[in-house]
Design an enzyme around this catalytic site. Structure first.
Site, PDB file in Angstrom:
ATOM      1  CD  GLN A  11      -2.881  -0.745   2.355  1.00  0.00           C
ATOM      2  OE1 GLN A  11      -3.598   0.144   2.428  1.00  0.00           O
ATOM      3  NE2 GLN A  11      -2.562  -1.204   3.731  1.00  0.00           N
ATOM      4  CG  ASP A  30       9.356  -7.278  -7.790  1.00  0.00           C
ATOM      5  OD1 ASP A  30      10.597  -7.853  -7.567  1.00  0.00           O
ATOM      6  OD2 ASP A  30       8.753  -7.685  -8.798  1.00  0.00           O
ATOM      7  CG  ASP A 101      -0.419   1.592  15.673  1.00  0.00           C
ATOM      8  OD1 ASP A 101       0.162   0.903  14.481  1.00  0.00           O
ATOM      9  OD2 ASP A 101      -1.685   1.413  15.722  1.00  0.00           O
ATOM     10  CE1 TYR A 124       3.652  -5.792  11.151  1.00  0.00           C
ATOM     11  CE2 TYR A 124       2.518  -4.590  13.153  1.00  0.00           C
ATOM     12  CZ  TYR A 124       3.134  -4.774  11.694  1.00  0.00           C
ATOM     13  OH  TYR A 124       2.955  -3.556  11.113  1.00  0.00           O
ATOM     14  CD1 TRP A 150      -4.737   1.438  13.700  1.00  0.00           C
ATOM     15  CD2 TRP A 150      -6.702   2.417  13.527  1.00  0.00           C
ATOM     16  NE1 TRP A 150      -5.298   1.407  14.878  1.00  0.00           N
ATOM     17  CE2 TRP A 150      -6.662   2.002  14.757  1.00  0.00           C
ATOM     18  CE3 TRP A 150      -7.932   3.451  13.235  1.00  0.00           C
ATOM     19  CZ2 TRP A 150      -7.835   1.993  15.660  1.00  0.00           C
ATOM     20  CZ3 TRP A 150      -9.052   3.336  14.275  1.00  0.00           C
ATOM     21  CH2 TRP A 150      -8.655   2.756  15.422  1.00  0.00           C
TER      22      TRP A 150
HETATM   23  N1  LIG Z   1      -1.224  -1.687   7.040  1.00  0.00           N
HETATM   24  C1  LIG Z   1      -1.274  -1.105   8.487  1.00  0.00           C
HETATM   25  O1  LIG Z   1      -2.246  -0.924   8.817  1.00  0.00           O
HETATM   26  C2  LIG Z   1      -0.028  -0.539   8.962  1.00  0.00           C
HETATM   27  C3  LIG Z   1       0.051   0.009  10.193  1.00  0.00           C
HETATM   28  C4  LIG Z   1       1.280   0.368  10.845  1.00  0.00           C
HETATM   29  C5  LIG Z   1       2.376   0.247  10.183  1.00  0.00           C
HETATM   30  N2  LIG Z   1       2.315  -0.135   8.916  1.00  0.00           N
HETATM   31  C6  LIG Z   1       3.730  -0.337   8.330  1.00  0.00           C
HETATM   32  O2  LIG Z   1       3.778   0.374   7.173  1.00  0.00           O
HETATM   33  C7  LIG Z   1       4.735  -0.277   6.012  1.00  0.00           C
HETATM   34  C8  LIG Z   1       4.125  -0.664   4.703  1.00  0.00           C
HETATM   35  O3  LIG Z   1       2.843  -1.194   5.054  1.00  0.00           O
HETATM   36  P1  LIG Z   1       1.727  -1.679   3.774  1.00  0.00           P
HETATM   37  O4  LIG Z   1       0.236  -1.518   4.515  1.00  0.00           O
HETATM   38  O5  LIG Z   1       2.124  -0.668   2.578  1.00  0.00           O
HETATM   39  O6  LIG Z   1       1.940  -3.092   3.656  1.00  0.00           O
HETATM   40  P2  LIG Z   1       1.329  -4.204   2.785  1.00  0.00           P
HETATM   41  O7  LIG Z   1       0.484  -3.725   1.658  1.00  0.00           O
HETATM   42  O8  LIG Z   1       1.110  -5.267   3.281  1.00  0.00           O
HETATM   43  O9  LIG Z   1       2.777  -4.461   1.717  1.00  0.00           O
HETATM   44  C9  LIG Z   1       3.981  -5.264   2.340  1.00  0.00           C
HETATM   45  C10 LIG Z   1       4.916  -5.218   1.237  1.00  0.00           C
HETATM   46  O10 LIG Z   1       6.061  -5.946   1.893  1.00  0.00           O
HETATM   47  C11 LIG Z   1       6.531  -7.194   0.902  1.00  0.00           C
HETATM   48  N3  LIG Z   1       6.995  -7.855   1.447  1.00  0.00           N
HETATM   49  C12 LIG Z   1       6.511  -8.793   2.316  1.00  0.00           C
HETATM   50  N4  LIG Z   1       7.313  -9.831   2.735  1.00  0.00           N
HETATM   51  C13 LIG Z   1       8.394  -9.682   1.876  1.00  0.00           C
HETATM   52  C14 LIG Z   1       9.506 -10.366   1.433  1.00  0.00           C
HETATM   53  N5  LIG Z   1       9.830 -11.774   2.284  1.00  0.00           N
HETATM   54  N6  LIG Z   1      10.259 -10.008   0.422  1.00  0.00           N
HETATM   55  C15 LIG Z   1      10.080  -9.140  -0.153  1.00  0.00           C
HETATM   56  N7  LIG Z   1       9.131  -8.315  -0.003  1.00  0.00           N
HETATM   57  C16 LIG Z   1       8.345  -8.552   1.047  1.00  0.00           C
HETATM   58  C17 LIG Z   1       5.151  -7.314   0.198  1.00  0.00           C
HETATM   59  O11 LIG Z   1       5.331  -7.913  -1.097  1.00  0.00           O
HETATM   60  P3  LIG Z   1       4.308  -9.174  -1.753  1.00  0.00           P
HETATM   61  O12 LIG Z   1       3.332  -8.407  -2.217  1.00  0.00           O
HETATM   62  O13 LIG Z   1       5.325  -9.972  -2.373  1.00  0.00           O
HETATM   63  O14 LIG Z   1       4.049  -9.922  -0.499  1.00  0.00           O
HETATM   64  C18 LIG Z   1       4.545  -5.786  -0.061  1.00  0.00           C
HETATM   65  O15 LIG Z   1       5.015  -5.475  -1.143  1.00  0.00           O
HETATM   66  C19 LIG Z   1       5.166  -1.600   6.765  1.00  0.00           C
HETATM   67  O16 LIG Z   1       6.486  -1.270   7.537  1.00  0.00           O
HETATM   68  C20 LIG Z   1       4.096  -1.760   8.025  1.00  0.00           C
HETATM   69  O17 LIG Z   1       4.623  -2.419   9.085  1.00  0.00           O
HETATM   70  C21 LIG Z   1       1.270  -0.796   8.372  1.00  0.00           C
END
Ligand SMILES: NC(=O)c1ccc[n+]([C@@H]2O[C@H](COP(=O)([O-])OP(=O)(O)OC[C@H]3O[C@@H](n4cnc5c(N)ncnc54)[C@H](OP(=O)(O)O)[C@@H]3O)[C@@H](O)[C@H]2O)c1
Length: 289
Positions: A11, A30, A101, A124, A150
Site C-alpha cells: 500500500q 519487489d 503503532d 508482529y 491503521w
Molecule cells: N497496514 C497497516 O495498517 C500498517 C499499520 C502500521 C504500520 N504499517 C507499516 O507500514 C509499512 C507498509 O505497510 P503496507 O500496509 O504498505 O504493507 P503491505 O501492503 O502489506 O505491503 C507489504 C509489502 O512488503 C512486501 N514483502 C513482504 N514480505 C516480503 C519479503 N519476504 N520479501 C520482499 N518483500 C516482502 C510485500 O510484497 P508481496 O506483495 O510480494 O507480499 C508488499 O510489497 C510496513 O512497514 C508496515 O509495518 C502498516
C-alpha cells in the site's frame, strides 16, 4: 539522486509510486528481485544498486499469522532491516524506514510520543520493534524511522476496503469500539516521505505520522459507510453495531489505544496532518473512479 524502495506491491509503496515527483526515478524492488526473508539478498541488491536513499516500505504485515511464524516475521522485519542499516552506515546513505503503532502496549490514554517506552503485545509488533532497534544501533545517524498506524488506500487489502465489501454482502456488522487510534491514508504518508527527500529534511531519529484522529474502529466503520454511500460505492445502509474486543477474538492482541503524537514530524516539515475524514473522503472518491 538514486533511490531504492523496498516493497513495490504494498500500500505505501504503491502510494509512493502514485505521488512520485517527476524528477525522481526510484527503483522499486519487489519480492522476486529481493526476498527480504533470504539472508544476504538485501545486502547484495544494495551493493549492486548503490542507492543514496533507501525507503523501506516492505514488511511482514500479517499481524495474526505472525503468531504462527515469528521467525519469518523477524527475518523480514528485523534481519533485512539490519542489512539496510549496515549499508546505510557504511555508504553514508539515508534509510527511511516505516514502522508501526504496534510497538506500543496501548495502556496510555494520551497520544504516544516517539520516545515513549515500547511494549509490543504480539510477534508482529515485537519483530517491528526489533527492526527499529537494529537500524538505530547500526546506523543511528542514517536512519529515520516513521511509525504509522491503521494504513488504508486504494491499493492492497485494508480495513476500508474490507468494510465496503462486508457492507455490500451482509445485513448487519459488529465492529470493535474499545480500540482507539488514528487511520492513515497511505497517499498522505507517501507525500510526507517525498517531502523529506525533495526538501532535504532528513533528520535521524524516530517520528510518528498518521492522519489527525482519535477514533475507534466502530466510528471509522460508520464513517466508511456514510462516505462510501456518498461516493456511490454503497447503495444501502446496514446496522453497524459497536462490540467489545472480547467479542472479536484474534490470535494477536492489539493495543487498546495507539494514537501517535505526530508533532515532531509535523514541525520538521512545517505541515499539519490532514483530518482523518477528509482523507477518507479523498481515498473513496479515487477508489470510486
Ligand atoms: N497496514 C497497516 O495498517 C500498517 C499499520 C502500521 C504500520 N504499517 C507499516 O507500514 C509499512 C507498509 O505497510 P503496507 O500496509 O504498505 O504493507 P503491505 O501492503 O502489506 O505491503 C507489504 C509489502 O512488503 C512486501 N514483502 C513482504 N514480505 C516480503 C519479503 N519476504 N520479501 C520482499 N518483500 C516482502 C510485500 O510484497 P508481496 O506483495 O510480494 O507480499 C508488499 O510489497 C510496513 O512497514 C508496515 O509495518 C502498516
Amino acid at each position: 539522486m538514486s533511490i531504492l524502495v523496498f516493497g513495490s506491491s504494498g500500500q505505501v509503496a504503491q502510494s509512493l509510486l502514485d505521488t512520485q515527483p517527476t524528477d525522481l526515478n526510484p527503483l522499486y524492488a519487489d519480492r522476486a528481485t529481493c526476498d527480504l526473508a533470504e539472508p544476504g539478498q538485501v545486502a547484495d541488491l544494495l551493493a549492486r544498486e548503490k542507492p543514496q536513499v533507501i525507503i523501506n516500505a516492505a514488511a511482514y504485515t500479517q499481524v495474526d499469522k505472525a503468531e504462527e511464524e515469528p521467525e519469518l516475521a523477524h527475518r523480514v522485519n528485523c534481519d533485512a532491516v539490519a542489512e539496510m542499516a549496515r549499508y546505510a552506515s557504511e555508504e553514508d546513505a539515508q534509510l527511511i524506514h516505516i514502522s508501526t503503532d504496534f510497538v506500543f502496549d496501548g495502556r496510555k490514554t494520551a497520544p504516544y510520543q516517539p520516545g515513549d517506552p515500547t511494549g509490543p503485545l504480539g510477534e508482529y509488533g515485537d519483530s517491528k520493534l526489533a527492526g527499529e532497534q537494529a537500524a538505530l544501533q547500526s546506523a543511528p545517524e542514517s536512519t529515520m524511522i516513521i511509525r504509522t498506524a491503521w494504513v488504508y488506500s486504494e491499493h492492497g487489502s485494508n480495513f476500508v476496503k474490507t468494510m465496503l465489501r462486508l457492507m455490500a454482502e451482509r445485513d448487519e456488522l459488529g465492529v470493535v469500539n474499545d480500540q482507539r487510534g488514528a487511520p492513515t491514508y497511505a497517499r498522505g504518508l507517501a507525500e510526507v516521505i517525498w517531502q523529506i527527500i525533495t526538501d532535504s529534511l532528513f533528520q535521524p531519529g524516530i517520528y510518528h505520522w498518521t492522519d489527525q484522529a482519535e477514533i475507534s474502529w466502530h466510528e471509522f466503520a460508520l464513517a466508511i459507510q456514510e462516505e462510501g454511500g456518498r461516493a456511490g460505492l454503497l447503495d444501502r445502509s446496514i446496522p453497524v453495531n459497536p462490540i467489545p474486543t472480547e467479542a472479536y477474538p484474534t490470535p494477536a492482541a492489539r493495543p487498546a489505544y495507539s494514537v501517535l503524537d505526530t508533532s515532531k514530524l509535523a514541525n520538521l516539515l512545517g505541515i499539519e496532518p490532514v483530518p482523518w475524514r477528509d482523507n477518507l473522503r479523498l481515498m473513496l472518491s479515487r477508489f470510486a473512479k
